[in-house]
Design a protein around this motif. Structure first.
Motif, PDB file in Angstrom:
ATOM      1  N   GLU A 184       0.831  -1.203   0.000  1.00  0.00           N
ATOM      2  CA  GLU A 184       0.000   0.000   0.000  1.00  0.00           C
ATOM      3  C   GLU A 184       0.868   1.256   0.000  1.00  0.00           C
ATOM      4  OE1 GLU A 184      -3.465   2.097   2.811  1.00  0.00           O
ATOM      5  OE2 GLU A 184      -2.775   0.038   3.217  1.00  0.00           O
ATOM      6  N   HIS A 185       1.912   1.249   0.811  1.00  0.00           N
ATOM      7  CA  HIS A 185       2.820   2.395   0.893  1.00  0.00           C
ATOM      8  C   HIS A 185       3.493   2.661  -0.455  1.00  0.00           C
ATOM      9  CE1 HIS A 185       5.673   5.159   2.783  1.00  0.00           C
ATOM     10  NE2 HIS A 185       6.672   4.465   2.259  1.00  0.00           N
ATOM     11  N   LEU A 186       3.976   1.609  -1.098  1.00  0.00           N
ATOM     12  CA  LEU A 186       4.692   1.761  -2.361  1.00  0.00           C
ATOM     13  C   LEU A 186       3.763   2.170  -3.500  1.00  0.00           C
ATOM     14  CD1 LEU A 186       7.132  -1.252  -2.093  1.00  0.00           C
ATOM     15  CD2 LEU A 186       7.797   1.152  -2.264  1.00  0.00           C
ATOM     16  N   GLU A 187       2.583   1.610  -3.538  1.00  0.00           N
ATOM     17  CA  GLU A 187       1.643   1.993  -4.594  1.00  0.00           C
ATOM     18  C   GLU A 187       1.315   3.480  -4.506  1.00  0.00           C
ATOM     19  OE1 GLU A 187      -0.726  -2.136  -5.662  1.00  0.00           O
ATOM     20  OE2 GLU A 187      -1.554  -0.812  -4.106  1.00  0.00           O
ATOM     21  N   MET A 188       1.208   3.994  -3.308  1.00  0.00           N
ATOM     22  CA  MET A 188       0.932   5.419  -3.126  1.00  0.00           C
ATOM     23  C   MET A 188       2.138   6.257  -3.548  1.00  0.00           C
ATOM     24  SD  MET A 188      -0.011   7.463   0.393  1.00  0.00           S
ATOM     25  CE  MET A 188       1.592   7.056   1.120  1.00  0.00           C
ATOM     26  N   ARG A 189       3.340   5.820  -3.185  1.00  0.00           N
ATOM     27  CA  ARG A 189       4.546   6.605  -3.436  1.00  0.00           C
ATOM     28  C   ARG A 189       5.046   6.502  -4.882  1.00  0.00           C
ATOM     29  NH1 ARG A 189       6.480  10.585  -0.041  1.00  0.00           N
ATOM     30  NH2 ARG A 189       6.250  10.007   2.151  1.00  0.00           N
ATOM     31  N   LEU A 190       4.935   5.322  -5.481  1.00  0.00           N
ATOM     32  CA  LEU A 190       5.528   5.091  -6.794  1.00  0.00           C
ATOM     33  C   LEU A 190       4.591   5.420  -7.947  1.00  0.00           C
ATOM     34  CD1 LEU A 190       7.453   1.758  -6.136  1.00  0.00           C
ATOM     35  CD2 LEU A 190       8.372   4.089  -6.190  1.00  0.00           C
ATOM     36  N   GLY A 191       3.301   5.418  -7.689  1.00  0.00           N
ATOM     37  CA  GLY A 191       2.365   5.789  -8.745  1.00  0.00           C
ATOM     38  C   GLY A 191       1.831   4.606  -9.525  1.00  0.00           C
ATOM     39  N   PRO A 192       0.825   4.844 -10.379  1.00  0.00           N
ATOM     40  CA  PRO A 192       0.108   3.757 -11.051  1.00  0.00           C
ATOM     41  C   PRO A 192       0.866   3.093 -12.189  1.00  0.00           C
ATOM     42  CG  PRO A 192      -0.719   5.898 -11.774  1.00  0.00           C
ATOM     43  CD  PRO A 192       0.248   6.172 -10.669  1.00  0.00           C
ATOM     44  N   ASP A 193       1.947   3.705 -12.661  1.00  0.00           N
ATOM     45  CA  ASP A 193       2.660   3.119 -13.796  1.00  0.00           C
ATOM     46  C   ASP A 193       3.771   2.162 -13.363  1.00  0.00           C
ATOM     47  OD1 ASP A 193       4.067   5.222 -12.680  1.00  0.00           O
ATOM     48  OD2 ASP A 193       4.955   5.873 -14.589  1.00  0.00           O
ATOM     49  N   VAL A 194       3.794   1.777 -12.086  1.00  0.00           N
ATOM     50  CA  VAL A 194       4.789   0.826 -11.565  1.00  0.00           C
ATOM     51  C   VAL A 194       4.073  -0.431 -11.098  1.00  0.00           C
ATOM     52  CG1 VAL A 194       6.490   0.408  -9.735  1.00  0.00           C
ATOM     53  CG2 VAL A 194       6.403   2.638 -10.877  1.00  0.00           C
ATOM     54  N   THR A 195       4.613  -1.577 -11.491  1.00  0.00           N
ATOM     55  CA  THR A 195       4.056  -2.861 -11.050  1.00  0.00           C
ATOM     56  C   THR A 195       4.656  -3.230  -9.703  1.00  0.00           C
ATOM     57  OG1 THR A 195       3.764  -3.638 -13.321  1.00  0.00           O
ATOM     58  CG2 THR A 195       3.829  -5.312 -11.599  1.00  0.00           C
ATOM     59  N   VAL A 196       3.807  -3.341  -8.685  1.00  0.00           N
ATOM     60  CA  VAL A 196       4.265  -3.723  -7.350  1.00  0.00           C
ATOM     61  C   VAL A 196       3.585  -5.033  -6.973  1.00  0.00           C
ATOM     62  CG1 VAL A 196       4.553  -3.034  -4.937  1.00  0.00           C
ATOM     63  CG2 VAL A 196       4.455  -1.276  -6.725  1.00  0.00           C
ATOM     64  N   ARG A 197       4.355  -5.999  -6.516  1.00  0.00           N
ATOM     65  CA  ARG A 197       3.848  -7.309  -6.112  1.00  0.00           C
ATOM     66  C   ARG A 197       4.225  -7.575  -4.661  1.00  0.00           C
ATOM     67  NH1 ARG A 197       0.795  -7.586 -10.417  1.00  0.00           N
ATOM     68  NH2 ARG A 197       1.760  -8.332 -12.346  1.00  0.00           N
ATOM     69  N   ARG A 198       3.299  -8.137  -3.919  1.00  0.00           N
ATOM     70  CA  ARG A 198       3.607  -8.586  -2.559  1.00  0.00           C
ATOM     71  C   ARG A 198       3.929 -10.068  -2.568  1.00  0.00           C
ATOM     72  NH1 ARG A 198       1.262 -12.432  -0.193  1.00  0.00           N
ATOM     73  NH2 ARG A 198      -0.776 -11.535   0.277  1.00  0.00           N
ATOM     74  N   ILE A 199       5.150 -10.392  -2.172  1.00  0.00           N
ATOM     75  CA  ILE A 199       5.558 -11.785  -1.989  1.00  0.00           C
ATOM     76  C   ILE A 199       6.220 -11.858  -0.623  1.00  0.00           C
ATOM     77  CG2 ILE A 199       6.967 -13.701  -2.809  1.00  0.00           C
ATOM     78  CD1 ILE A 199       6.789 -12.564  -5.615  1.00  0.00           C
ATOM     79  N   TYR A 200       5.605 -12.582   0.284  1.00  0.00           N
ATOM     80  CA  TYR A 200       6.160 -12.685   1.635  1.00  0.00           C
ATOM     81  C   TYR A 200       7.536 -13.351   1.616  1.00  0.00           C
ATOM     82  CZ  TYR A 200       1.593 -11.646   3.776  1.00  0.00           C
ATOM     83  OH  TYR A 200       0.417 -11.059   4.181  1.00  0.00           O
ATOM     84  N   ASN A 201       8.386 -12.976   2.558  1.00  0.00           N
ATOM     85  CA  ASN A 201       9.558 -13.798   2.858  1.00  0.00           C
ATOM     86  C   ASN A 201       9.052 -15.112   3.444  1.00  0.00           C
ATOM     87  OD1 ASN A 201      11.405 -11.835   2.089  1.00  0.00           O
ATOM     88  ND2 ASN A 201      11.505 -10.937   4.127  1.00  0.00           N
TER      89      ASN A 201
END
Length: 413
Positions: A184-201
């Motif tokens: 959520e933090h990264l999607e807000m900061r990086l913007g909609p043109d960046v692909t962000v995926r959550r993969i747990y350690n």
């Protein structure tokens, strides 16, 4: 050419005792029949290493010192690389702090030359800082795609250069991060043109946890770097509050950091220095031994004055596997590991009274302790199983390389 995927890991320093998540990930990726090469931008400086380092099959390349010889080597390597995007390379380098530009550029050219020579298909960097900056330049010089895993200090510190981070993230095949809070933090900061995926350690299969009868009663353990965001000063203050009521209360702090002397002095001032044992940094098997003999874990994480905070502390995953209930705080992804009242207890940030009460309550209620202990390994298997998390990660690598293997240097775009 072999169909086996070849991934180059770009890391600021390898190996590091505090970064077990990187070691676990590399071992898991290799188990998925991926060839791994490791590029360490800095030489390892720690004197202790995890025994599992010996199980890594991939080659490790330590980059040379940035001197005249490195400069000459870089000049000789450039003609064999893709110089079509040199203007972009220098534009990006100019965005970096002035004192880092030459070193990052020389490192990137060295890595790019080896990527070209060894046929690496994909690059993966950990932390959205210097390793990611290097991978980005290598991408510009070779066309090889890259992904980045963003963790905590690289995205929460108040000094994060977000325009620079967005520049790196936009060219990445994906930015991977370790918890939904980060996502959520990264999607807000990086913007909609960046692909962000959550993969747990993830963690692999853990030994059967020790039962309460095999543990040391009233032994509280804390594990991590002795730095502000870990909140270990609160742990010591909570122990001091409980000490008059529990003659056999003991505390073990595993790790090292810039607050060690201050914490040792605090234990003396609180009158509990005879109850607190500072072990210093330990390899993983010894950490696991403490997790298997302790009564409860204290992880009173906080947001530091510089904005730094934990995201998904590996030690809490290890506590799940060890069946060790934890008292912790609702920072970033911690509630994704510990559900209040299920695998442990969540208390308020910077609240030593609440921390002390929660520790005392867990150590005095055997039925609740046992239920939480039993829940830990189940949560680990359901949400943080390394086989599953690595499969998702390798899937991202494979998706990034689709249509990109191979691309001759200098080919049109």
């Amino acid at each position: 050419m072999s169909d086996r995927l070849h991934v180059g890991y770009v890391l600021k320093q390898y190996p590091r005792l505090s970064e077990t998540f990187v070691l676990n990930e590399i071992l898991g990726v290799e188990q998925h029949d991926v060839e791994v090469s490791i590029f360490s931008l800095r030489h390892a400086t720690e004197g202790r290493f995890h025994p599992d380092i010996a199980s890594v099959r991939g080659d490790v390349h330590y980059l040379p010192v940035a001197d005249k010889a490195a400069f000459l080597s870089a000049v000789r390597a450039l003609p064999a690389l893709d110089t079509d995007r040199l203007t972009e390379v220098f534009e990006f380098v100019d965005l970096l702090p002035a004192d880092r530009r030459a070193r990052v550029l020389l490192d990137a050219v060295d890595v790019a030359d080896r990527v070209r020579a060894t046929g690496i298909d994909h690059l993966h960097a950990h932390f959205l800082t210097v390793a990611a900056h290097t991978a980005h330049i290598v991408h510009l010089l070779t066309g090889v795609p890259y992904t980045v895993t963003a963790h905590a200090k690289d995205i929460y510190r108040l000094t994060v250069d977000w325009p620079l981070a967005r520049r790196v993230a936009r060219d990445a095949a994906a930015v991977i991060t370790v918890c939904d809070a980060n996502l959520e933090h990264l999607e807000m900061r990086l913007g909609p043109d960046v692909t962000v995926r959550r993969i747990y350690n993830g963690l692999g299969v853990q030994p059967v946890p020790a039962g309460l009868s095999d543990r040391t009663r009233h032994l509280v353990v804390g594990v991590g770097r002795l730095v502000e965001k870990k909140g270990f000063d609160l742990m010591l203050r909570a122990v001091a509050r409980l000490a008059p009521e529990l003659d056999d209360l003991r505390c073990v702090l595993v790790g090292d950091g810039d607050q060690r002397r201050a914490l040792e002095a605090l234990a003396v001032r609180l009158g509990i220095d005879d109850r607190v044992h500072f072990t210093g940094p330990l390899p993983q098997p010894q950490v696991a031994s403490w997790l298997r003999c302790a009564h409860v874990m204290a992880a009173p994480c906080r947001v530091g004055d510089d904005g730094n905070q934990d995201a998904l502390p590996t030690v809490l995953l290890e506590a799940l596997g060890a069946g060790l209930p934890a008292v912790t705080t609702p920072i970033a992804g911690i509630p994704e590991i510990i559900e209040h009242g299920v695998e442990g207890l969540i208390v308020g940030e910077d609240d030593e009274n609440e921390l002390a009460a929660a520790l005392a309550g867990l150590m005095s209620d055997d039925a609740t302790w046992t239920a939480m202990s039993d829940s830990g390994p189940r949560k680990l298997a359901e949400r943080f199983d390394r086989e599953s998390t690595i499969r998702d990660l390798v899937g991202e690598f494979e998706s990034a390389t689709t249509g990109c293997r191979p691309r001759p240097i200098g080919a049109g775009r």
